[in-house]
Design a protein around this motif. Structure first.
Motif, PDB file in Angstrom:
ATOM      1  N   TYR A 238       5.402   7.142  -3.698  1.00 34.88           N
ATOM      2  CA  TYR A 238       4.742   6.151  -2.850  1.00 34.88           C
ATOM      3  C   TYR A 238       4.084   5.054  -3.682  1.00 34.88           C
TER       4      TYR A 238
ATOM      5  N   ASN B  50       6.832   2.726  -4.128  1.00 31.33           N
ATOM      6  CA  ASN B  50       7.094   1.979  -2.893  1.00 31.33           C
ATOM      7  C   ASN B  50       6.226   0.733  -2.758  1.00 31.33           C
ATOM      8  N   ARG B  51       5.018   0.777  -3.314  1.00 28.88           N
ATOM      9  CA  ARG B  51       4.087  -0.339  -3.152  1.00 28.88           C
ATOM     10  C   ARG B  51       4.645  -1.647  -3.695  1.00 28.88           C
TER      11      ARG B  51
ATOM     12  N   SER C 257       7.958  -2.290  -3.908  1.00 31.43           N
ATOM     13  CA  SER C 257       9.369  -2.402  -3.518  1.00 31.43           C
ATOM     14  C   SER C 257       9.521  -3.128  -2.202  1.00 31.43           C
ATOM     15  N   ASP C 258      10.675  -3.691  -2.032  1.00 32.88           N
ATOM     16  CA  ASP C 258      11.033  -4.294  -0.750  1.00 32.88           C
ATOM     17  C   ASP C 258      11.018  -3.212   0.329  1.00 32.88           C
ATOM     18  N   PRO C 259      10.515  -3.506   1.537  1.00 27.74           N
ATOM     19  CA  PRO C 259      10.428  -2.479   2.584  1.00 27.74           C
ATOM     20  C   PRO C 259      11.744  -1.754   2.840  1.00 27.74           C
ATOM     21  N   GLN C 260      12.863  -2.434   2.717  1.00 27.40           N
ATOM     22  CA  GLN C 260      14.148  -1.790   2.986  1.00 27.40           C
ATOM     23  C   GLN C 260      14.579  -0.876   1.836  1.00 27.40           C
TER      24      GLN C 260
ATOM     25  N   GLN D 236      12.423   1.226   0.243  1.00 28.00           N
ATOM     26  CA  GLN D 236      11.398   2.245   0.036  1.00 28.00           C
ATOM     27  C   GLN D 236      11.903   3.637   0.396  1.00 28.00           C
TER      28      GLN D 236
ATOM     29  N   SER E  94      11.264   7.627   1.586  1.00 22.47           N
ATOM     30  CA  SER E  94      10.379   8.460   2.405  1.00 22.47           C
ATOM     31  C   SER E  94      10.753   9.919   2.182  1.00 22.47           C
TER      32      SER E  94
END
Length: 488
Positions: free
Chosen positions: A459, A462-463, A465-468, A470, A472
């Motif tokens: 995570y 992820n901060r 990174s591009d939302p697409q 990321q 989970s």
């Protein structure tokens, strides 16, 4: 409120006689008994134990003995060092051997050596916790809070003692570990101070203790007679009496190899590092790349039938493929793919009896293909897991362990566009997993703690990174015990 066993005046008298170092040692020794007490006030500590019925004259004598205040034993409790030693040898000891060992090491280290230890631990502790004037016991308490040190997890301290050339103290820890493994202990099972509720654990009088009987008969303090307590008959569960296996709260991990590790990588970017990591962890690794759905099905049948599971203590399966949240497409790239539930079912206790009661770990990296990009053609029907994998195996009919128990399922999902943008890049999820397992200290944490750090690292990635792009992570498990991925 439980009736107090020890007069408040006696607690006050003892508190007045102790210096700050002795108070710190007593607080450390009792830390598991009152985990909710956040400050080192000995009078408050003893008062809390007393009001909860967890303190006795024997408990006080043991604490004073541990901090070597033999003068107070004689003046305030009317007993001698030899008498306390005799009782400790004969009766239930209330202070754990682990905490006694840490107190003994604390007394052997000078300030310069503790400062060197704090410096060596800088990679594991925040700057706030690295104050130079901290005692060794304060450092151990901080490491306990971070789950880096525990009674069965002392390698980090051993390494630090080795580095400051205190081999004598390292040998003491090694001796403690050998004795812990061989002992059939009846002392209380240790719980981390952050976890302990301890409804039954107390500094109670040992049955028929001559010291306590003499004190109860002779002592009169401020006009009050000490309260005579009846012998306490403690059940096996309450006393912490254990079977020959000392760590009954953790899975056995002693076989060689520790287990079969199956790696199926239909992308091809992570196999080498995964294979290297799990071989280093003493697993027998079977790697397969670029399998079709049919070949994958055959592979699962083959691996589930391996008789070697009988002699191993665990099983690991790692899958890397494009797919949907519920299936993997392998190299066929057709919908609906191979159901992930079917993968799990190959290795449950009823399908693979040789793995019943043993931890079965699954790590899945799914590169999710959007629904509008999935090909509508259906696959050739493959045999599922209708037939149980019972060839040459012995079913444990009378075992009470549920077939679906002992499963650890970690699935990471990310959009398939990650591969399109960087076709040869490894998975952030699998890269962080291997980094943690290759770290000599991190890999000795319980698996659930490792996964928490894995979540944190992914995570953090992820901060930025591009939302697409990321990742989970979904974790589901039915583990019944702690799991450590190293021989224990």
């Amino acid at each position: 409120m439980t009736k107090c066993q020890v007069p408040a005046a006696l607690i006050h008298q003892i508190e007045q006689e102790l210096d700050e170092d002795e108070k710190e040692m007593i607080f450390f020794l009792c830390r598991d008994l009152v985990p909710d007490l956040s400050y080192a006030d000995i009078r408050e500590l003893l008062r809390a134990l007393n009001e909860k019925g967890k303190l006795s004259f024997f408990g006080l004598s043991e604490l004073l003995y541990r901090v070597k205040r033999f003068d107070l034993l004689r003046r305030t409790l009317g007993t001698e060092k030899a008498a306390v030693e005799s009782d400790l040898a004969r009766y239930h000891r209330t202070v754990s051997d682990y905490r006694v060992l840490m107190v003994e090491i604390n007394e052997e280290l000078d300030k310069k050596e503790v400062g060197s230890l704090i410096f060596l631990l800088g990679d594991y502790m925040s700057r706030m916790k690295m104050a130079k004037n901290k005692s060794f016991l304060a450092v151990i308490s901080d490491l306990e809070k971070l789950n880096l040190v525990a009674p069965n997890q002392l390698d980090l301290i051993e390494d630090c003692l080795q580095n400051i050339h205190r081999i004598d103290l390292k040998k003491r820890i090694q001796k403690y570990k050998r004795e812990a493994l061989s002992a059939r202990s009846s002392q209380p099972v240790y719980l981390n101070a952050l976890q302990a509720s301890l409804p039954n654990l107390s500094l109670t009088d040992p049955p028929n203790s001559s010291v306590i009987q003499n004190m109860n008969k002779q002592r009169s303090l401020n006009g009050q007679h000490a309260i005579q307590t009846e012998p306490v008959h403690i059940s096996v569960q309450e006393s912490g009496a254990t079977s020959p296996q000392v760590y009954d709260d953790r899975y056995r991990m002693q076989s060689q190899p520790l287990g079969i590790c199956l790696i199926i990588d239909c992308i091809g970017n992570d196999t080498d590092k995964l294979e290297e990591t799990f071989k280093a962890l003493s697993f027998e690794v079977h790697c397969y790349r670029y399998l079709s759905v049919e070949a994958m099905n055959q592979t699962f049948h083959q691996i589930a039938r391996l008789q070697k599971h009988r002699d191993c203590d665990s099983f690991i399966c790692i899958l890397v493929s494009r797919g949907s949240p519920q299936s993997i497409f392998c190299t066929d790239q057709t919908y609906p793919g191979y159901p992930l539930d079917r993968v799990k079912n190959f290795f449950t206790g009823d399908s693979c009896p040789e793995l019943l009661g043993k931890p079965k770990l699954f790590f899945i990296q799914s590169y999710i293909v959007p629904a509008n990009q999935q090909e509508p053609t259906s696959l050739l029907e493959v045999d599922g897991n209708e037939q149980k994998i019972t060839a040459n195996t012995r079913r444990l009919w009378n075992c009470s362990i549920p077939p679906v128990a002992d499963i650890f399922w970690s699935q990471c999902k990310v959009d398939v566009s990650v591969l399109e943008r960087s076709p040869s890049s490894s998975s952030c999820y699998l890269r962080c997993l291997t980094e943690l397992l290759c770290n000599p200290h991190k890999r000795k944490l319980p698996l659930l703690d490792i996964h928490i750090e894995l979540n944190s690292r992914v995570y953090d990635w992820n901060r930025t990174s591009d939302p697409q792009q990321q990742y989970s992570i979904l974790l589901q498990h039915t583990l019944r015990k702690k799991l450590f991925l190293f021989p224990s």
